[in-house]
Design a protein around this motif. Sequence first.
Motif, PDB file in Angstrom:
ATOM      1  N   ALA A 196       0.815  -1.212   0.000  1.00  0.00           N
ATOM      2  CA  ALA A 196       0.000   0.000   0.000  1.00  0.00           C
ATOM      3  C   ALA A 196       0.854   1.270   0.000  1.00  0.00           C
ATOM      4  CB  ALA A 196      -0.927   0.009   1.212  1.00  0.00           C
ATOM      5  N   PHE A 197       2.141   1.145   0.322  1.00  0.00           N
ATOM      6  CA  PHE A 197       3.002   2.307   0.425  1.00  0.00           C
ATOM      7  C   PHE A 197       4.313   2.058  -0.310  1.00  0.00           C
ATOM      8  CE2 PHE A 197       0.387   2.185   4.220  1.00  0.00           C
ATOM      9  CZ  PHE A 197      -0.198   3.438   4.176  1.00  0.00           C
ATOM     10  N   THR A 198       4.974   3.111  -0.697  1.00  0.00           N
ATOM     11  CA  THR A 198       6.268   2.999  -1.361  1.00  0.00           C
ATOM     12  C   THR A 198       7.262   3.897  -0.645  1.00  0.00           C
ATOM     13  OG1 THR A 198       6.057   4.877  -2.860  1.00  0.00           O
ATOM     14  CG2 THR A 198       5.002   2.822  -3.540  1.00  0.00           C
ATOM     15  N   HIS A 199       8.524   3.782  -1.036  1.00  0.00           N
ATOM     16  CA  HIS A 199       9.560   4.638  -0.474  1.00  0.00           C
ATOM     17  C   HIS A 199      10.007   5.692  -1.479  1.00  0.00           C
ATOM     18  CE1 HIS A 199      10.441   2.607   3.389  1.00  0.00           C
ATOM     19  NE2 HIS A 199       9.888   1.592   2.765  1.00  0.00           N
ATOM     20  N   VAL A 200       9.229   5.895  -2.517  1.00  0.00           N
ATOM     21  CA  VAL A 200       9.537   6.928  -3.497  1.00  0.00           C
ATOM     22  C   VAL A 200       9.421   8.287  -2.811  1.00  0.00           C
ATOM     23  CG1 VAL A 200       8.827   8.002  -5.659  1.00  0.00           C
ATOM     24  CG2 VAL A 200       8.700   5.501  -5.378  1.00  0.00           C
ATOM     25  N   LYS A 201      10.362   9.169  -3.071  1.00  0.00           N
ATOM     26  CA  LYS A 201      10.349  10.478  -2.436  1.00  0.00           C
ATOM     27  C   LYS A 201       9.060  11.213  -2.777  1.00  0.00           C
ATOM     28  CE  LYS A 201      12.989  14.746  -1.875  1.00  0.00           C
ATOM     29  NZ  LYS A 201      12.854  14.687  -0.425  1.00  0.00           N
ATOM     30  N   GLY A 202       8.391  11.737  -1.756  1.00  0.00           N
ATOM     31  CA  GLY A 202       7.111  12.383  -1.966  1.00  0.00           C
ATOM     32  C   GLY A 202       7.253  13.849  -2.329  1.00  0.00           C
ATOM     33  N   GLU A 203       6.144  14.396  -2.786  1.00  0.00           N
ATOM     34  CA  GLU A 203       6.117  15.795  -3.206  1.00  0.00           C
ATOM     35  C   GLU A 203       5.937  16.732  -2.030  1.00  0.00           C
ATOM     36  OE1 GLU A 203       3.315  18.582  -6.140  1.00  0.00           O
ATOM     37  OE2 GLU A 203       3.126  16.384  -6.161  1.00  0.00           O
ATOM     38  N   PHE A 204       5.366  16.216  -0.915  1.00  0.00           N
ATOM     39  CA  PHE A 204       5.033  17.064   0.219  1.00  0.00           C
ATOM     40  C   PHE A 204       5.642  16.529   1.509  1.00  0.00           C
ATOM     41  CE2 PHE A 204       1.631  17.460  -2.884  1.00  0.00           C
ATOM     42  CZ  PHE A 204       1.510  18.833  -3.013  1.00  0.00           C
ATOM     43  N   HIS A 205       5.717  17.426   2.502  1.00  0.00           N
ATOM     44  CA  HIS A 205       6.113  17.026   3.850  1.00  0.00           C
ATOM     45  C   HIS A 205       4.867  16.461   4.538  1.00  0.00           C
ATOM     46  CE1 HIS A 205       8.905  17.665   7.426  1.00  0.00           C
ATOM     47  NE2 HIS A 205       7.792  17.170   7.953  1.00  0.00           N
ATOM     48  N   LEU A 206       4.505  15.262   4.123  1.00  0.00           N
ATOM     49  CA  LEU A 206       3.266  14.625   4.559  1.00  0.00           C
ATOM     50  C   LEU A 206       3.589  13.374   5.352  1.00  0.00           C
ATOM     51  CD1 LEU A 206       0.140  14.101   4.411  1.00  0.00           C
ATOM     52  CD2 LEU A 206       0.592  12.945   2.236  1.00  0.00           C
ATOM     53  N   ARG A 207       2.910  13.203   6.475  1.00  0.00           N
ATOM     54  CA  ARG A 207       3.152  12.047   7.334  1.00  0.00           C
ATOM     55  C   ARG A 207       1.839  11.629   7.983  1.00  0.00           C
ATOM     56  NH1 ARG A 207       7.502   9.773  10.320  1.00  0.00           N
ATOM     57  NH2 ARG A 207       8.934  11.109   9.178  1.00  0.00           N
ATOM     58  N   GLU A 208       1.649  10.341   8.170  1.00  0.00           N
ATOM     59  CA  GLU A 208       0.503   9.880   8.948  1.00  0.00           C
ATOM     60  C   GLU A 208       0.796  10.168  10.413  1.00  0.00           C
ATOM     61  OE1 GLU A 208       2.142   5.328   8.434  1.00  0.00           O
ATOM     62  OE2 GLU A 208       0.001   5.703   8.261  1.00  0.00           O
ATOM     63  N   ILE A 209      -0.204  10.608  11.131  1.00  0.00           N
ATOM     64  CA  ILE A 209      -0.023  11.006  12.523  1.00  0.00           C
ATOM     65  C   ILE A 209      -1.063  10.327  13.400  1.00  0.00           C
ATOM     66  CG2 ILE A 209       0.902  13.244  11.805  1.00  0.00           C
ATOM     67  CD1 ILE A 209      -1.760  14.507  12.754  1.00  0.00           C
ATOM     68  N   GLY A 210      -0.774  10.295  14.688  1.00  0.00           N
ATOM     69  CA  GLY A 210      -1.716   9.781  15.665  1.00  0.00           C
ATOM     70  C   GLY A 210      -2.302  10.895  16.517  1.00  0.00           C
ATOM     71  N   TRP A 211      -3.121  10.478  17.471  1.00  0.00           N
ATOM     72  CA  TRP A 211      -3.805  11.436  18.330  1.00  0.00           C
ATOM     73  C   TRP A 211      -2.827  12.284  19.139  1.00  0.00           C
ATOM     74  CZ3 TRP A 211      -8.074  13.976  19.291  1.00  0.00           C
ATOM     75  CH2 TRP A 211      -8.239  14.572  20.544  1.00  0.00           C
ATOM     76  N   ALA A 212      -1.707  11.725  19.588  1.00  0.00           N
ATOM     77  CA  ALA A 212      -0.790  12.454  20.464  1.00  0.00           C
ATOM     78  C   ALA A 212      -0.293  13.731  19.804  1.00  0.00           C
ATOM     79  CB  ALA A 212       0.383  11.561  20.860  1.00  0.00           C
ATOM     80  N   ALA A 213       0.129  13.649  18.541  1.00  0.00           N
ATOM     81  CA  ALA A 213       0.623  14.833  17.832  1.00  0.00           C
ATOM     82  C   ALA A 213      -0.509  15.801  17.532  1.00  0.00           C
ATOM     83  CB  ALA A 213       1.326  14.413  16.545  1.00  0.00           C
ATOM     84  N   PHE A 214      -1.645  15.285  17.076  1.00  0.00           N
ATOM     85  CA  PHE A 214      -2.790  16.150  16.778  1.00  0.00           C
ATOM     86  C   PHE A 214      -3.267  16.872  18.030  1.00  0.00           C
ATOM     87  CE2 PHE A 214      -7.416  16.737  16.709  1.00  0.00           C
ATOM     88  CZ  PHE A 214      -7.513  17.650  15.677  1.00  0.00           C
ATOM     89  N   ASN A 215      -3.250  16.196  19.162  1.00  0.00           N
ATOM     90  CA  ASN A 215      -3.733  16.777  20.403  1.00  0.00           C
ATOM     91  C   ASN A 215      -2.937  18.020  20.786  1.00  0.00           C
ATOM     92  OD1 ASN A 215      -5.546  16.610  22.725  1.00  0.00           O
ATOM     93  ND2 ASN A 215      -3.719  16.092  23.909  1.00  0.00           N
ATOM     94  N   VAL A 216      -1.619  17.957  20.625  1.00  0.00           N
ATOM     95  CA  VAL A 216      -0.791  19.128  20.906  1.00  0.00           C
ATOM     96  C   VAL A 216      -1.192  20.288  19.998  1.00  0.00           C
ATOM     97  CG1 VAL A 216       1.553  20.067  20.884  1.00  0.00           C
ATOM     98  CG2 VAL A 216       1.165  17.726  21.681  1.00  0.00           C
ATOM     99  N   ALA A 217      -1.324  19.995  18.710  1.00  0.00           N
ATOM    100  CA  ALA A 217      -1.623  21.045  17.729  1.00  0.00           C
ATOM    101  C   ALA A 217      -3.005  21.656  17.944  1.00  0.00           C
ATOM    102  CB  ALA A 217      -1.504  20.481  16.318  1.00  0.00           C
ATOM    103  N   ARG A 218      -3.983  20.827  18.308  1.00  0.00           N
ATOM    104  CA  ARG A 218      -5.343  21.386  18.462  1.00  0.00           C
ATOM    105  C   ARG A 218      -5.451  22.200  19.753  1.00  0.00           C
ATOM    106  NH1 ARG A 218      -9.041  19.673  22.877  1.00  0.00           N
ATOM    107  NH2 ARG A 218      -8.037  17.832  23.736  1.00  0.00           N
ATOM    108  N   ILE A 219      -4.687  21.870  20.792  1.00  0.00           N
ATOM    109  CA  ILE A 219      -4.693  22.700  21.999  1.00  0.00           C
ATOM    110  C   ILE A 219      -4.003  24.028  21.709  1.00  0.00           C
ATOM    111  CG2 ILE A 219      -3.903  22.887  24.393  1.00  0.00           C
ATOM    112  CD1 ILE A 219      -4.186  19.842  24.609  1.00  0.00           C
ATOM    113  N   GLU A 220      -2.863  23.999  21.016  1.00  0.00           N
ATOM    114  CA  GLU A 220      -2.212  25.242  20.598  1.00  0.00           C
ATOM    115  C   GLU A 220      -3.167  26.102  19.780  1.00  0.00           C
ATOM    116  OE1 GLU A 220       2.514  24.097  20.028  1.00  0.00           O
ATOM    117  OE2 GLU A 220       1.101  23.686  18.399  1.00  0.00           O
TER     118      GLU A 220
END
Length: 411
Positions: free
Chosen positions: A227-251
Amino acid sequence: MARTSPLLKQHHDREAVTAEYGPGVEVVQTFGEIDLEYAAVRKGAGLIDLPQRAVVQVSGGDGPDFLNRMLTQELKGFEAGQCRQAFWLSRKGRIDADLFLVRTANSILVDVDVHAAARVVEGLGSYIISEDAAISDVTEAWHRLGLHGPEALAVLAAASGSGDVAGLGPLGAVEITIGGERVLVARRDMTGDPGAELFVPASGASAVYGALMKLGAEHLRGAEDEAFTHVKGEFHLREIGWAAFNVARIEGGSPIYLLDYGPESLPHESGVLSSRVSFTKGCYLGQEIVARIQSLGSPKQKVVAVRIDDKPGERGPTVGEEQQPECGAAVLTAAAGGASAEAEPDVIGGVTSSAVSPMLGGAAICFATVKSKFSAAGTRVLVEVEGRGLPGTVGANLALWTRSAATGVAG
């Protein structure tokens, strides 16, 4: 309500760390690199799976008018391609659910916490008498994803080949195609950066997720995963979990229903009154209570944002980690001018969510429900951390950081 993400096996295969969100809902906390996941939200885009969100559909010719009589937000002129935020209240004016509504050509899709979905369907449905309207839980048909960060809309435009999504404004919505699947995109900024709520056919969730991640797949592990490759992507895109999102949404100043306020809260106590409640529309369930509190000028308590002071001469994340309060920690009065430093502080509220903020130099920040007397911007308080009362300041609003403020752009 128990619910399993159609992507859960894929997350487990990638050794994601998960936790239970209430009974029966497993949510990814992190894919193992919280700092990098958070950085993606601030530098590019973070893609998050949202099995804790349910989707309710309101259909029928009278559906919009019916909702307008029931909900706190004005829905007159609510057209396809638009979004609204509203509360569904009990007769006592308490918040039974926090709703994010998206108008499509044929119906209204409502994003709601998975544990409030049954209450919304049954409660609202009980008021339908002769109207041409129907309310149903379509969560098993529509899965929810989120994409947050300054590149979020550009990622969607690249994945779909559609220019319509690139310029999507706040609370706008558009249909696009990603990975051969129809995707409804609704703009909802929750982190201080652009955000997109994705309504995806559950049967095509893996195809959409994979198509998006291929645009930023250079960081992904597991070459055996087709489902995924290691080809260099066009964007600084990453799958994230709740822990990272939680920090950003409180900020970014986004309290969440059932975390920072809930079924016992009144709209005036939520901190998000202005975005959910219209004071110029007609009657709705619970309006008398809302109007009464509005006329009195203030509720008994309110959700606020608090920034805990940096230690003198010290900066950085390690300081913040030592100062981060736990959920439920007490918020207390700070010594007033002329008051004895030995005076016992009074408990005035409690912490509902907290984080260490990279964008604020590693300072600890939190949402807290406090007595209204202490909710004004600049109010000095103490926040309990490991038995100590650490000094902090109530923010001017819930957002302690936004990109416009950080860059000096008016926002």
